[in-house]
Design an enzyme around this catalytic site. Structure first.
Site, short mmCIF file in Angstrom:
data_model
loop_
_atom_site.label_atom_id
_atom_site.label_comp_id
_atom_site.label_asym_id
_atom_site.label_seq_id
_atom_site.Cartn_x
_atom_site.Cartn_y
_atom_site.Cartn_z
N THR A 85 0.86 -1.19 0.00
CA THR A 85 0.00 0.00 0.00
C THR A 85 0.89 1.24 0.00
OG1 THR A 85 -0.09 0.36 2.40
CG2 THR A 85 -1.56 -1.33 1.49
N CYS A 86 0.27 2.41 0.05
CA CYS A 86 1.07 3.64 0.05
C CYS A 86 1.90 3.78 1.32
CB CYS A 86 0.17 4.86 -0.12
SG CYS A 86 -1.09 5.03 1.16
N VAL A 92 -8.34 4.97 -3.26
CA VAL A 92 -8.15 6.23 -2.53
C VAL A 92 -8.80 7.38 -3.28
CG1 VAL A 92 -6.46 7.84 -1.57
CG2 VAL A 92 -6.02 5.38 -1.49
N GLY A 93 -8.58 7.43 -4.60
CA GLY A 93 -9.14 8.51 -5.40
C GLY A 93 -10.66 8.60 -5.32
#
Length: 401
Positions: free
Chosen positions: A45-46, A181-182
């Site tokens: 993930t980020c 997320v976006g």
């Protein structure tokens, strides 16, 4: 043995982005790692990269092999941590509940773990202990959020970015990327009093679920043409390269707040040279004080017993799994004995009704004692006395006569 290799907490973004794995590469690397391990699930993930694996290769030897396959710089090894089976189980249960997230208790991690598990199932990289562990973890994460009612105290990098944008009186917002997320960023932004939202995506035709008149969907090139007109830009793609470079930003113009939620980063940090730009990367976003943080922490600690419950569930399953072979053998031998006794009776009795009654009685008697023996075996296994119990049961039920 189940093990874990992950990136240490608080490792800087400039190091983490060197240890990330793009979605496109995850399948390829998983298949390569299966040459050395029995099971592999990659969580990327980020904010985290974690390799969960099961196999006979252990400790330092397994760590070096993973670095080799993933083409990671071995000099970055000190930024990683290794956990053995017991700690890996505990760690995953805490991760899925949001205890190890930079934004405590954030919602996205449960979906990301589901995605990692689904990918592993799709390519067949998990079919035994890791499969069961992730199933238990996902169940744990759902129960933790439902019973803890964490949805009453929402917090995520997406919500914080939008909240800060609104506090800065941003009316024209650009969102780059429309993945998990976006889509959250768009949802939060549209629930606020903004005038315009420009959604930048690779393929415009794929965005078919937005009907708000304030939204305009556009390509990357179109987005770069108007980026200098925005009040705020929130970028959250999974691209392996920079999306916003210094050349895309004019040195003069109105102030722009930019939130980079991506890992590796979407935005060139050199744009900080322009006084009109205020840039936040994922670490800076995570450190922004949110009024819900303490409330959520307090709520989460109240329900931490759910994690213990699911750790115990998995450990009990694994413990009993170790005696599954002896249980199968006992049942198989029981069927053999029943069959032999029934045939013996048939030779001595020619009344069909008596034979049917005798078969039922023989089977029910055998099943009673075998099932009771299995119950005792499970009880003793969970107490740590499984091996001694197996020896006794083998003499009683499996010894050839």
């Amino acid at each position: 043995m189940i093990q874990l290799l992950g990136i240490r907490k608080n490792t800087g973004v400039e190091i983490r982005e060197k240890l990330t794995l793009s979605p496109k590469k995850r399948k390829e690397y998983t298949k390569e790692l299966l040459q050395y391990f029995d099971e592999i699930i990659i969580l990327s993930t980020c904010n985290r990269t974690e390799i969960y694996y099961n196999g006979s290769l252990k400790g330092e030897e397994s760590l070096l092999k993973i670095f080799e396959v993933l083409n990671w710089d071995i000099d970055l090894k000190e930024n990683c941590f290794y956990l053995d089976e017991r700690d890996t189980i505990k760690h995953l249960m805490e991760v899925v509940c949001g205890f190890h997230s930079k934004i405590l208790g954030e919602d996205q991690i449960l979906g990301q773990i589901k995605e990692a598990y689904s990918l592993a199932m799709e390519i067949g990289s998990s079919n035994s202990e890791l499969q069961r562990l992730f199933q238990e973890a996902i169940t744990c994460g759902k129960k933790f959020r439902t019973e803890g009612k964490l949805y009453e105290i929402p917090v995520s990098s997406a919500s914080i970015a939008v909240s800060e944008a609104i506090k800065s009186n941003c009316k024209k917002i650009m969102v780059i990327g429309y993945g998990e997320v976006g889509s959250l960023v768009v949802k939060y932004a549209l629930s606020s009093n903004i005038e315009k939202l420009n959604l930048v995506v690779r393929t415009v035709e794929k965005v078919t679920n937005i009907y708000d008149e304030r939204v305009e969907v556009m390509t990357y090139d179109e987005g770069r043409e108007i980026i200098n007109e925005m009040d705020c830009v929130i970028s959250c793609t999974s691209a392996p390269h920079l999306i916003i470079e210094k050349r895309h930003i004019n040195e003069e113009g109105k102030d722009i707040v930019i939130f980079d939620l991506a890992m590796p980063r979407d935005v060139d940090e050199k744009i900080k040279d322009f006084s009109r730009i205020k840039l936040f990367d994922i670490d800076e976003i995570s450190s922004i004080d949110d009024e819900n943080k303490n409330l959520r922490k307090e709520r989460m600690l109240q329900y931490k017993n759910i994690i213990k419950e699911h750790i115990n569930n998995f450990c009990e399953w694994k413990n009993l799994r170790e005696v599954s072979d002896i249980i199968k053998s006992m049942k198989k031998n029981s069927s053999k004995v029943i069959n032999e006794r029934q045939k013996t009776f048939e030779h001595k009795c020619h009344d069909k009704k008596d034979i049917e009654i005798a078969e039922i009685l023989i089977k029910s008697t055998s099943d009673y004692y075998v099932n009771r023996a299995i119950e005792v075996l499970k009880e003793e296994q969970l107490k740590g006395h499984g091996k001694e119990c197996i020896k006794i049961l083998e003499k009683i039920f499996l010894k050839e006569v």
